[in-house]
Design a protein around this motif. Structure first.
Motif, PDB file in Angstrom:
ATOM      1  N   HIS A   1       2.788 -62.889  95.331  1.00 51.29           N
ATOM      2  CA  HIS A   1       3.624 -63.134  96.977  1.00 51.29           C
ATOM      3  C   HIS A   1       2.687 -61.739  97.285  1.00 51.29           C
ATOM      4  CE1 HIS A   1       6.014 -67.031  95.049  1.00 51.29           C
ATOM      5  NE2 HIS A   1       4.556 -66.826  94.964  1.00 51.29           N
ATOM      6  N   GLY A   2       3.184 -61.726  99.169  1.00 46.60           N
ATOM      7  CA  GLY A   2       3.280 -60.493  99.523  1.00 46.60           C
ATOM      8  C   GLY A   2       1.444 -59.727  99.720  1.00 46.60           C
ATOM      9  N   GLY A   3       2.271 -58.676 100.186  1.00 45.43           N
ATOM     10  CA  GLY A   3       1.147 -57.565  99.958  1.00 45.43           C
ATOM     11  C   GLY A   3      -0.092 -57.669  99.346  1.00 45.43           C
ATOM     12  N   ILE A   4      -1.253 -57.844  98.901  1.00 41.33           N
ATOM     13  CA  ILE A   4      -2.197 -57.938  98.212  1.00 41.33           C
ATOM     14  C   ILE A   4      -3.018 -57.011  98.536  1.00 41.33           C
ATOM     15  CG2 ILE A   4      -3.071 -59.979  98.673  1.00 41.33           C
ATOM     16  CD1 ILE A   4      -4.469 -60.578  96.249  1.00 41.33           C
ATOM     17  N   MET A   5      -3.192 -56.663  99.786  1.00 38.52           N
ATOM     18  CA  MET A   5      -4.167 -55.283  99.931  1.00 38.52           C
ATOM     19  C   MET A   5      -3.310 -54.493 101.474  1.00 38.52           C
ATOM     20  SD  MET A   5      -7.853 -56.268  98.817  1.00 38.52           S
ATOM     21  CE  MET A   5      -8.514 -55.781  99.817  1.00 38.52           C
ATOM     22  N   ALA A   6      -4.483 -53.598 101.288  1.00 40.77           N
ATOM     23  CA  ALA A   6      -3.171 -52.457 102.158  1.00 40.77           C
ATOM     24  C   ALA A   6      -3.968 -52.503 104.170  1.00 40.77           C
ATOM     25  CB  ALA A   6      -3.566 -51.215 101.798  1.00 40.77           C
ATOM     26  N   ALA A   7      -2.924 -52.464 103.872  1.00 34.71           N
ATOM     27  CA  ALA A   7      -2.690 -51.722 105.802  1.00 34.71           C
ATOM     28  C   ALA A   7      -4.268 -50.492 105.561  1.00 34.71           C
ATOM     29  CB  ALA A   7      -1.696 -51.572 106.509  1.00 34.71           C
ATOM     30  N   THR A   8      -4.769 -50.214 106.454  1.00 31.61           N
ATOM     31  CA  THR A   8      -5.664 -49.067 106.217  1.00 31.61           C
ATOM     32  C   THR A   8      -5.123 -47.818 108.198  1.00 31.61           C
ATOM     33  OG1 THR A   8      -7.937 -50.297 107.725  1.00 31.61           O
ATOM     34  CG2 THR A   8      -7.784 -50.475 104.996  1.00 31.61           C
ATOM     35  N   ASP A   9      -4.830 -47.278 108.126  1.00 34.27           N
ATOM     36  CA  ASP A   9      -4.599 -46.648 108.701  1.00 34.27           C
ATOM     37  C   ASP A   9      -5.225 -44.977 108.851  1.00 34.27           C
ATOM     38  OD1 ASP A   9      -3.302 -48.817 110.043  1.00 34.27           O
ATOM     39  OD2 ASP A   9      -0.917 -47.637 109.347  1.00 34.27           O
ATOM     40  N   ARG A  10      -5.559 -44.807 110.257  1.00 35.69           N
ATOM     41  CA  ARG A  10      -6.490 -43.000 110.145  1.00 35.69           C
ATOM     42  C   ARG A  10      -5.666 -41.803 110.512  1.00 35.69           C
ATOM     43  NH1 ARG A  10     -10.306 -46.702 110.292  1.00 35.69           N
ATOM     44  NH2 ARG A  10     -12.319 -46.868 108.244  1.00 35.69           N
ATOM     45  N   PHE A  11      -5.919 -41.113 111.042  1.00 37.86           N
ATOM     46  CA  PHE A  11      -4.811 -40.185 111.232  1.00 37.86           C
ATOM     47  C   PHE A  11      -5.946 -39.028 111.788  1.00 37.86           C
ATOM     48  CE2 PHE A  11      -3.469 -38.704 107.240  1.00 37.86           C
ATOM     49  CZ  PHE A  11      -3.771 -37.533 107.232  1.00 37.86           C
ATOM     50  N   TYR A  12      -5.736 -38.758 112.959  1.00 36.31           N
ATOM     51  CA  TYR A  12      -6.695 -36.954 113.365  1.00 36.31           C
ATOM     52  C   TYR A  12      -6.279 -36.062 114.196  1.00 36.31           C
ATOM     53  CZ  TYR A  12      -9.675 -40.973 113.195  1.00 36.31           C
ATOM     54  OH  TYR A  12     -10.584 -42.603 112.975  1.00 36.31           O
ATOM     55  N   ILE A  13      -5.804 -34.812 113.835  1.00 34.70           N
ATOM     56  CA  ILE A  13      -5.381 -33.879 114.000  1.00 34.70           C
ATOM     57  C   ILE A  13      -6.029 -32.742 114.256  1.00 34.70           C
ATOM     58  CG2 ILE A  13      -3.122 -32.315 113.060  1.00 34.70           C
ATOM     59  CD1 ILE A  13      -2.489 -34.077 110.861  1.00 34.70           C
ATOM     60  N   THR A  14      -5.100 -32.233 116.047  1.00 37.15           N
ATOM     61  CA  THR A  14      -6.447 -30.584 116.152  1.00 37.15           C
ATOM     62  C   THR A  14      -5.361 -29.532 116.456  1.00 37.15           C
ATOM     63  OG1 THR A  14      -7.765 -32.552 117.468  1.00 37.15           O
ATOM     64  CG2 THR A  14      -7.045 -30.346 118.001  1.00 37.15           C
ATOM     65  N   ILE A  15      -5.552 -29.112 115.428  1.00 39.36           N
ATOM     66  CA  ILE A  15      -4.074 -27.373 115.503  1.00 39.36           C
ATOM     67  C   ILE A  15      -4.651 -26.472 116.625  1.00 39.36           C
ATOM     68  CG2 ILE A  15      -3.292 -25.510 114.119  1.00 39.36           C
ATOM     69  CD1 ILE A  15      -4.054 -27.771 111.602  1.00 39.36           C
ATOM     70  N   THR A  16      -4.256 -26.191 117.384  1.00 38.82           N
ATOM     71  CA  THR A  16      -4.323 -25.144 118.005  1.00 38.82           C
ATOM     72  C   THR A  16      -4.242 -23.422 117.910  1.00 38.82           C
ATOM     73  OG1 THR A  16      -5.158 -26.771 119.290  1.00 38.82           O
ATOM     74  CG2 THR A  16      -4.802 -24.091 120.503  1.00 38.82           C
ATOM     75  N   GLY A  17      -4.714 -22.663 117.052  1.00 43.54           N
ATOM     76  CA  GLY A  17      -4.217 -21.191 117.634  1.00 43.54           C
ATOM     77  C   GLY A  17      -4.541 -20.212 118.579  1.00 43.54           C
ATOM     78  N   GLN A  18      -4.244 -19.382 118.096  1.00 42.40           N
ATOM     79  CA  GLN A  18      -5.469 -18.166 118.491  1.00 42.40           C
ATOM     80  C   GLN A  18      -6.996 -17.867 117.840  1.00 42.40           C
ATOM     81  OE1 GLN A  18      -5.004 -16.590 122.105  1.00 42.40           O
ATOM     82  NE2 GLN A  18      -7.448 -15.580 121.356  1.00 42.40           N
ATOM     83  N   GLY A  19      -8.265 -17.424 118.395  1.00 40.85           N
ATOM     84  CA  GLY A  19      -9.096 -17.406 117.596  1.00 40.85           C
ATOM     85  C   GLY A  19      -8.830 -15.944 117.516  1.00 40.85           C
ATOM     86  N   GLY A  20      -9.759 -15.347 117.087  1.00 43.46           N
ATOM     87  CA  GLY A  20     -10.565 -13.691 117.288  1.00 43.46           C
ATOM     88  C   GLY A  20     -11.677 -13.201 116.540  1.00 43.46           C
ATOM     89  N   HIS A  21     -11.410 -11.509 116.165  1.00 48.41           N
ATOM     90  CA  HIS A  21     -12.361 -10.829 114.683  1.00 48.41           C
ATOM     91  C   HIS A  21     -12.302 -11.746 113.339  1.00 48.41           C
ATOM     92  CE1 HIS A  21     -15.095  -9.288 113.059  1.00 48.41           C
ATOM     93  NE2 HIS A  21     -16.004  -9.037 114.522  1.00 48.41           N
ATOM     94  N   ALA A  22     -12.598 -12.137 112.161  1.00 54.13           N
ATOM     95  CA  ALA A  22     -11.747 -12.102 111.273  1.00 54.13           C
ATOM     96  C   ALA A  22     -11.866 -10.794 110.547  1.00 54.13           C
ATOM     97  CB  ALA A  22     -12.910 -12.969 110.264  1.00 54.13           C
ATOM     98  N   ALA A  23     -12.040  -9.890 111.118  1.00 52.59           N
ATOM     99  CA  ALA A  23     -11.717  -8.445 110.319  1.00 52.59           C
ATOM    100  C   ALA A  23     -10.245  -7.425 110.712  1.00 52.59           C
ATOM    101  CB  ALA A  23     -12.737  -6.834 110.882  1.00 52.59           C
ATOM    102  N   ARG A  24      -9.708  -8.477 111.904  1.00 54.38           N
ATOM    103  CA  ARG A  24      -8.606  -8.448 112.282  1.00 54.38           C
ATOM    104  C   ARG A  24      -7.255  -9.827 112.663  1.00 54.38           C
ATOM    105  NH1 ARG A  24     -12.477  -5.312 115.859  1.00 54.38           N
ATOM    106  NH2 ARG A  24     -12.104  -7.164 117.603  1.00 54.38           N
ATOM    107  N   PRO A  25      -7.298 -10.563 111.735  1.00 46.14           N
ATOM    108  CA  PRO A  25      -7.240 -11.092 111.520  1.00 46.14           C
ATOM    109  C   PRO A  25      -5.147 -11.239 112.059  1.00 46.14           C
ATOM    110  CG  PRO A  25      -6.759 -10.234 109.458  1.00 46.14           C
ATOM    111  CD  PRO A  25      -7.751  -9.834 110.158  1.00 46.14           C
TER     112      PRO A  25
END
Length: 389
Positions: free
Chosen positions: A179-203
């Motif tokens: 009875h009830g749920g036998i197969m799942a809902a299939t959702d997706r998520f897409y996250i975009t994170i924005t920071g401040q880029g720069g030189h890897a030597a000066r994190p």
């Protein structure tokens, strides 16, 4: 096991159909050869009405019973499409279409329903109508919904839907349902994170979105482990992280992609809402920003209680009570038959495929020994649901 004698006689013929379909897999809505064969066979069997092009490439065959005092039409559904997988079974009937393979057994599903069509068109030992539904694009294309949008229910006045899927690891001749749920809902998520880029030597002069992403992946897992009741079923999996173009540059952005699987609409709503709260706040704590897009896929496949019990009773008649699990564990995989069950009551049942490779693997193959079992199930379901008085 009381397999119908006439179905047993069809076994070799249905196997030949199945193996031909296996050799010529087609994906999504591009199932032109498969749909053509289905329509041709339904006409040859003497099916009363054959409609093609529903849901782009779907086929529906209508068989009238010897009487129709019930006024009911029962829908039996099989999926036709394959996957973009390169086959490695080594079978004599292996795929001849490079990069395409019946890795989920839809060739077997189609063949079994065709076998049932042949039998039912011969005998017509039922009161009402059977709608044989051959659907394209189950594998990610939502073909079930497209057929509904194209008027599947309205054109044929379907009152109930039944579906079936082979299940590796379950012995041949066995069934599983719940009875009830036998197969799942299939959702997706897409996250975009924005920071401040720069030189890897000066994190210290940057806001590193990769650091934020790495910490966020762990934080997202707490939605299931620390926000949901442990008795509720849910999966949240991060499947992709993308960032950066050079080894000496801290990127400006990072992206996280994942999937959410749930067996209850309330849990689905909760996880979507919780993601919307956590993601921007978590990024802000690092001095970054983040946006999330949540995309709902197939809904939960929900078996209505009466129809699930009925399907289990039919399976018991075919296989015996000891071979029918009426409380089979649900799967976190998805199924677009869910769209049909959202519109009408019905049931989705698993049929044993034996000790085969898992679904969606390049060594999977449908077990032809399941053919008489599944075909007999379809026939007995039709004759019992629309019993002649």
């Amino acid at each position: 096991m009381p397999i119908l004698n006439r179905i047993a006689e069809f076994h070799d013929e249905i196997t030949a159909w199945r193996r031909d379909l296996h050799q010529h897999p087609e994906v999504l809505f591009e199932v032109h050869r498969t749909a053509g064969i289905v329509a041709e066979k339904l006409k040859a069997f003497g099916v009363d009405e054959v409609v093609t092009g529903l849901g782009r490439t779907g086929v529906v065959g209508i068989i009238n019973g010897r009487t129709n005092t019930s006024g009911k039409t029962i829908g039996l559904r099989a999926d036709m499409d394959a996957l973009t997988v390169t086959e490695k079974t080594g079978a004599a009937y292996a795929s001849t279409n490079q990069g395409k393979m019946h890795a989920c057994g839809h060739d077997g599903h189609t063949a079994m329903l065709l076998g049932a069509a042949k039998y039912l068109a011969e005998t017509r030992n039922f009161d009402g109508r059977i709608a044989l539904i051959f659907q394209p694009a189950e594998e990610g294309g939502g073909g079930g919904k497209v057929m509904l949008d194209d008027g599947l229910i309205e054109k044929f006045d379907i009152s109930e839907f039944y579906g079936m899927h082979n299940w590796p690891g379950m012995p041949v001749g066995h069934f599983g349902i719940r009875h009830g749920g036998i197969m799942a809902a299939t959702d997706r998520f897409y996250i975009t994170i924005t920071g401040q880029g720069g030189h890897a030597a000066r994190p210290q002069q940057t806001v590193d979105p990769i650091i934020v992403a790495a910490q966020m992946v762990t934080a997202l897992q707490t939605i299931v482990s620390r926000n949901l009741d442990p008795l509720e079923s849910a999966v949240l999996s991060v499947t992709m992280i993308e960032a950066g173009e050079a080894d000496n540059v801290i990127s400006q952005t990072a992206k996280i992609t994942g999937t959410v699987r749930t067996l209850d609409g309330g849990v689905q709503d909760f996880i979507e809402a919780r993601l919307g709260e956590i993601v921007p706040q978590f990024a802000q704590s690092f001095g970054a920003s983040a946006v999330i897009r949540y995309a709902r896929g197939y809904p939960v496949t929900v078996n209505s209680a009466r129809e699930a019990d009925f399907a289990a009773d039919v399976a018991t008649e075919v296989a015996g009570a000891e071979r029918v699990d009426r409380n089979t564990p649900p799967s976190m995989g998805g199924e677009d038959f869910s769209f049909m069950l959202n519109e009408r009551p019905g049931a989705y049942i698993f049929i044993g495929n034996g000790d085969s490779s898992e679904l969606h693997t390049d060594t999977y193959d449908f077990n032809d020994e399941a053919i008489p079992v599944g075909t007999s199930y379809w026939v007995r379901l039709a004759e019992t649901a629309l019993k002649v008085s």
